[in-house]
Write a protein that holds these residues in place. Sequence first.
Motif, PDB file in Angstrom:
ATOM      1  N   GLY A 184       0.801  -1.212   0.000  1.00 42.27           N
ATOM      2  CA  GLY A 184       0.000   0.000   0.000  1.00 42.27           C
ATOM      3  C   GLY A 184       0.833   1.261   0.000  1.00 42.27           C
ATOM      4  N   THR A 185       1.932   1.247  -0.732  1.00 43.12           N
ATOM      5  CA  THR A 185       2.859   2.399  -0.725  1.00 43.12           C
ATOM      6  C   THR A 185       2.613   3.371  -1.869  1.00 43.12           C
ATOM      7  N   GLY A 186       1.711   2.989  -2.790  1.00 43.82           N
ATOM      8  CA  GLY A 186       1.444   3.851  -3.930  1.00 43.82           C
ATOM      9  C   GLY A 186       0.106   4.569  -3.805  1.00 43.82           C
ATOM     10  N   ILE A 187      -0.606   4.657  -4.936  1.00 42.71           N
ATOM     11  CA  ILE A 187      -1.893   5.341  -4.964  1.00 42.71           C
ATOM     12  C   ILE A 187      -2.970   4.374  -4.473  1.00 42.71           C
ATOM     13  N   ALA A 188      -3.799   4.805  -3.530  1.00 45.46           N
ATOM     14  CA  ALA A 188      -4.803   3.937  -2.914  1.00 45.46           C
ATOM     15  C   ALA A 188      -5.913   3.581  -3.902  1.00 45.46           C
ATOM     16  N   PRO A 189      -6.528   2.398  -3.764  1.00 47.01           N
ATOM     17  CA  PRO A 189      -7.604   1.977  -4.672  1.00 47.01           C
ATOM     18  C   PRO A 189      -8.777   2.941  -4.730  1.00 47.01           C
ATOM     19  N   ASP A 190      -9.061   3.662  -3.654  1.00 46.14           N
ATOM     20  CA  ASP A 190     -10.206   4.574  -3.681  1.00 46.14           C
ATOM     21  C   ASP A 190      -9.925   5.842  -4.490  1.00 46.14           C
ATOM     22  N   GLN A 191      -8.705   5.940  -5.056  1.00 45.82           N
ATOM     23  CA  GLN A 191      -8.364   7.060  -5.944  1.00 45.82           C
ATOM     24  C   GLN A 191      -8.469   6.669  -7.417  1.00 45.82           C
ATOM     25  N   GLU A 192      -9.087   5.502  -7.672  1.00 43.02           N
ATOM     26  CA  GLU A 192      -9.189   4.998  -9.048  1.00 43.02           C
ATOM     27  C   GLU A 192      -9.823   6.014  -9.987  1.00 43.02           C
ATOM     28  N   SER A 193     -10.872   6.675  -9.542  1.00 40.79           N
ATOM     29  CA  SER A 193     -11.582   7.599 -10.439  1.00 40.79           C
ATOM     30  C   SER A 193     -10.716   8.785 -10.848  1.00 40.79           C
ATOM     31  N   ILE A 194      -9.718   9.104 -10.063  1.00 37.67           N
ATOM     32  CA  ILE A 194      -8.820  10.218 -10.387  1.00 37.67           C
ATOM     33  C   ILE A 194      -7.714   9.757 -11.334  1.00 37.67           C
ATOM     34  N   VAL A 195      -7.346   8.474 -11.226  1.00 32.75           N
ATOM     35  CA  VAL A 195      -6.275   7.935 -12.079  1.00 32.75           C
ATOM     36  C   VAL A 195      -6.780   7.663 -13.491  1.00 32.75           C
ATOM     37  N   VAL A 196      -7.960   7.046 -13.604  1.00 40.44           N
ATOM     38  CA  VAL A 196      -8.505   6.719 -14.934  1.00 40.44           C
ATOM     39  C   VAL A 196      -8.747   8.006 -15.726  1.00 40.44           C
ATOM     40  N   GLY A 197      -8.250   8.015 -16.962  1.00 38.00           N
ATOM     41  CA  GLY A 197      -8.403   9.194 -17.823  1.00 38.00           C
ATOM     42  C   GLY A 197      -7.178  10.085 -17.849  1.00 38.00           C
ATOM     43  N   ARG A 198      -6.175   9.757 -17.048  1.00 40.30           N
ATOM     44  CA  ARG A 198      -4.962  10.582 -17.030  1.00 40.30           C
ATOM     45  C   ARG A 198      -3.916  10.002 -17.976  1.00 40.30           C
TER      46      ARG A 198
END
Length: 351
Positions: free
Chosen positions: A319-333
């Motif tokens: 769990g050292t990277g981007i948390a799963p609950d940030q998926e919506s912010i990652v998708v589309g970048r």
Amino acid sequence: MNIQLTPGFTVDNFTNPYIIAEIGSNHNGDMDLARKIIDAAVKTGVHAVKFQSWTPQSLIAKEEYKANTVYTDDPKKHWGSLREMVEEYYLREEQHAELNEYCKSKGVDFCSTPFSEEEADLLMELDVPFFKVASMDINNLRLLRYLGNTGKPVILSTGMATMGEIEQAILTVEETGNKNIVLLHCVSVYPPEMETINLRNITTLQQAFGYPVGFSDHTIGSAIPLASIALGACLIEKHFTIDKDLPGWDHMISADPDEMKVITSESENIVTSLGSTRRVISEAEKEKMPKMRRSIVTSRSLKKGEIIQANDILFKRPGTGIAPDQESIVVGRKVIRNIDQDVVLRWDDFE
């Protein structure tokens, strides 16, 4: 409400419980056996050992003696006539003093249940820390007034009692000016059926009367008294013996040293583990987060300039990277570098 039960012990709901090994009449009239049971109780870590203070005259009427001249149901539990057993098992005045001194020498509190005013006087002379009232005396208002007037804490067992009778008993003691009261939830059956124990009555008594509430236990084993502690029981009273096969009234339903040791050793752990009603993440848990939680990782190799799609990512440890609950912010970048498959994504991987 905090009640100073002894000079060194204060009780209240959801605090470390005061634990009493109820020897009662398990000494069988034998002072050597009584001392052996006290020794065994001390080794288990109980705070007190308790006896019962009655005489053939103070407890039972002639009518009852006449109705119980021969026992045939259980020769291990009963022998002879009721009068013969009472004569054999009751504690003489000098034996009270002897056991009190022995308990002092062993560093354990001596206490007893009086069944008459005379026996209360005897216990006052021995300076017991408190009086325990048996369930049978919850409506014995004369005795309750007498005990209340001593100023010592009064522990009321509530077996067989209605809420109205419990309230009447409390008011009777309070009218003497004594508000050092502890209630004990109790089922006066030896042993009771599990469905009749109703441990939630502990909560009922706490809420109804505002006094600390404990549990006088007649079950077999250690599970139920330990469960009562999780409900806030401030005091545990448990019958105690060194041999369940001894003749007498209560040996069979008593805890042995191993069972009592479980109660004393685990009670503090239960109170500590109850903790707070406020949601708290411990520092130890926080330290586990990087290892045990998941991060967003690539499900395939990505080339510089590609736009992240939902099927391009998975969630894996650590769990050292981007948390799963940030998926919506990652998708589309858009990624700004080539990234291999199964790589933990970082925020600086994106435009």
